[in-house]
Design a protein around this motif. Sequence first.
Motif, PDB file in Angstrom:
ATOM      1  N   HIS A   1       0.805  -1.186  -0.100  1.00  0.00           N
ATOM      2  CA  HIS A   1       0.094  -0.053  -0.075  1.00  0.00           C
ATOM      3  C   HIS A   1       0.915   1.184  -0.119  1.00  0.00           C
ATOM      4  O   HIS A   1       2.225   0.981   0.270  1.00  0.00           O
ATOM      5  CB  HIS A   1      -0.821  -0.188   1.273  1.00  0.00           C
TER       6      HIS A   1
ATOM      7  N   ASP B   1       2.491  10.762  12.493  1.00  0.00           N
ATOM      8  CA  ASP B   1       2.078   9.586  13.105  1.00  0.00           C
ATOM      9  C   ASP B   1       0.921   9.769  13.969  1.00  0.00           C
ATOM     10  O   ASP B   1       0.173   9.112  13.863  1.00  0.00           O
ATOM     11  CB  ASP B   1       3.206   9.016  13.503  1.00  0.00           C
TER      12      ASP B   1
ATOM     13  N   ALA C   1      -2.226  10.619  11.951  1.00  0.00           N
ATOM     14  CA  ALA C   1      -2.712   9.075  11.172  1.00  0.00           C
ATOM     15  C   ALA C   1      -3.338   8.475  12.462  1.00  0.00           C
ATOM     16  O   ALA C   1      -4.599   7.797  12.290  1.00  0.00           O
ATOM     17  CB  ALA C   1      -1.389   8.165  10.533  1.00  0.00           C
ATOM     18  N   TRP C   2      -2.939   8.462  13.615  1.00  0.00           N
ATOM     19  CA  TRP C   2      -3.473   7.638  14.604  1.00  0.00           C
ATOM     20  C   TRP C   2      -4.861   8.104  15.186  1.00  0.00           C
ATOM     21  O   TRP C   2      -5.910   7.384  15.221  1.00  0.00           O
ATOM     22  CB  TRP C   2      -2.562   7.793  16.107  1.00  0.00           C
ATOM     23  N   CYS C   3      -5.092   9.648  15.244  1.00  0.00           N
ATOM     24  CA  CYS C   3      -6.123   9.978  15.316  1.00  0.00           C
ATOM     25  C   CYS C   3      -7.240   9.825  14.172  1.00  0.00           C
ATOM     26  O   CYS C   3      -8.621   9.447  14.687  1.00  0.00           O
ATOM     27  CB  CYS C   3      -5.959  11.583  15.495  1.00  0.00           C
ATOM     28  N   VAL C   4      -6.915   9.612  13.103  1.00  0.00           N
ATOM     29  CA  VAL C   4      -7.634   9.720  12.180  1.00  0.00           C
ATOM     30  C   VAL C   4      -8.190   8.167  12.058  1.00  0.00           C
ATOM     31  O   VAL C   4      -9.445   7.574  11.949  1.00  0.00           O
ATOM     32  CB  VAL C   4      -7.234   9.922  10.555  1.00  0.00           C
ATOM     33  N   ARG C   5      -7.340   7.218  12.412  1.00  0.00           N
ATOM     34  CA  ARG C   5      -7.694   5.811  12.545  1.00  0.00           C
ATOM     35  C   ARG C   5      -8.544   5.569  13.671  1.00  0.00           C
ATOM     36  O   ARG C   5      -9.588   4.817  13.370  1.00  0.00           O
ATOM     37  CB  ARG C   5      -6.552   4.874  12.703  1.00  0.00           C
ATOM     38  N   LEU C   6      -8.569   6.299  14.791  1.00  0.00           N
ATOM     39  CA  LEU C   6      -9.333   6.364  15.922  1.00  0.00           C
ATOM     40  C   LEU C   6     -10.747   6.606  15.595  1.00  0.00           C
ATOM     41  O   LEU C   6     -11.693   6.037  16.058  1.00  0.00           O
ATOM     42  CB  LEU C   6      -8.719   6.935  17.096  1.00  0.00           C
TER      43      LEU C   6
ATOM     44  N   GLY D   1     -11.976   6.723  12.696  1.00  0.00           N
ATOM     45  CA  GLY D   1     -12.697   5.745  11.793  1.00  0.00           C
ATOM     46  C   GLY D   1     -13.031   4.699  12.414  1.00  0.00           C
ATOM     47  O   GLY D   1     -14.185   4.104  12.011  1.00  0.00           O
ATOM     48  N   GLU D   2     -12.289   4.155  13.507  1.00  0.00           N
ATOM     49  CA  GLU D   2     -12.798   2.919  14.109  1.00  0.00           C
ATOM     50  C   GLU D   2     -14.081   3.174  15.041  1.00  0.00           C
ATOM     51  O   GLU D   2     -15.075   2.411  15.092  1.00  0.00           O
ATOM     52  CB  GLU D   2     -12.002   2.345  15.112  1.00  0.00           C
TER      53      GLU D   2
ATOM     54  N   ASP E   1     -17.787   4.248  12.444  1.00  0.00           N
ATOM     55  CA  ASP E   1     -17.885   3.464  11.272  1.00  0.00           C
ATOM     56  C   ASP E   1     -19.432   3.643  10.596  1.00  0.00           C
ATOM     57  O   ASP E   1     -19.793   3.887   9.394  1.00  0.00           O
ATOM     58  CB  ASP E   1     -17.847   1.953  11.306  1.00  0.00           C
TER      59      ASP E   1
END
Length: 174
Positions: free
Chosen positions: A105, A136, A139-144, A146-147, A150
């Motif tokens: 990716h 980083d 990116a961590w905030c965006v993943r959180l 997103g989780e 949903d």
Amino acid sequence: MTNTANSAIEAWLTGRIPTDWAAVAPPSIVIDREEITVTITVEAPVLADDASDADRAESVAGRVSGFREDTRDQRIGIARDAEHRFERKVAWAVTVGDHTELFTHIAVPVMTRLRQPERLVLDTLVAANVARSRADALAWCVRLVGEHSDDWLAELREAMTAVDDVRAKGPDAA
């Protein structure tokens, strides 16, 4: 990106991917402006009922590794054709049971402007060794988000699809 363009990409890939790769489930295809991610689902290995969690994890790792190695040349060929045709990179992943592993990716830089309160959040995450850098941490905030969002994000994507459909039915802007 319109639904029509996404539909054409999905249709092309569905026709191009070997049918035996879709034996368990149809491939999952996720498309954005830069990348197409294709996830193939393969059967989970069958182990004895009393197999340990560690043995199950190793068997899944073996299945993932086997699929990756056995399909490498075909995946490269499909990706090369798709990248030329659709001007996006192609990433591959495999799902075995409830485990999904992304093989390839891209990480795309995203420019953003943050005010001091937002920067302080990122700096706190860096200072606490939650993240190595502001990038980083973001990116961590965006993943959180997103989780934990949903359902809301899915509803938003559906609404955007409806807007694309209405636009496609309207008069040409030209």
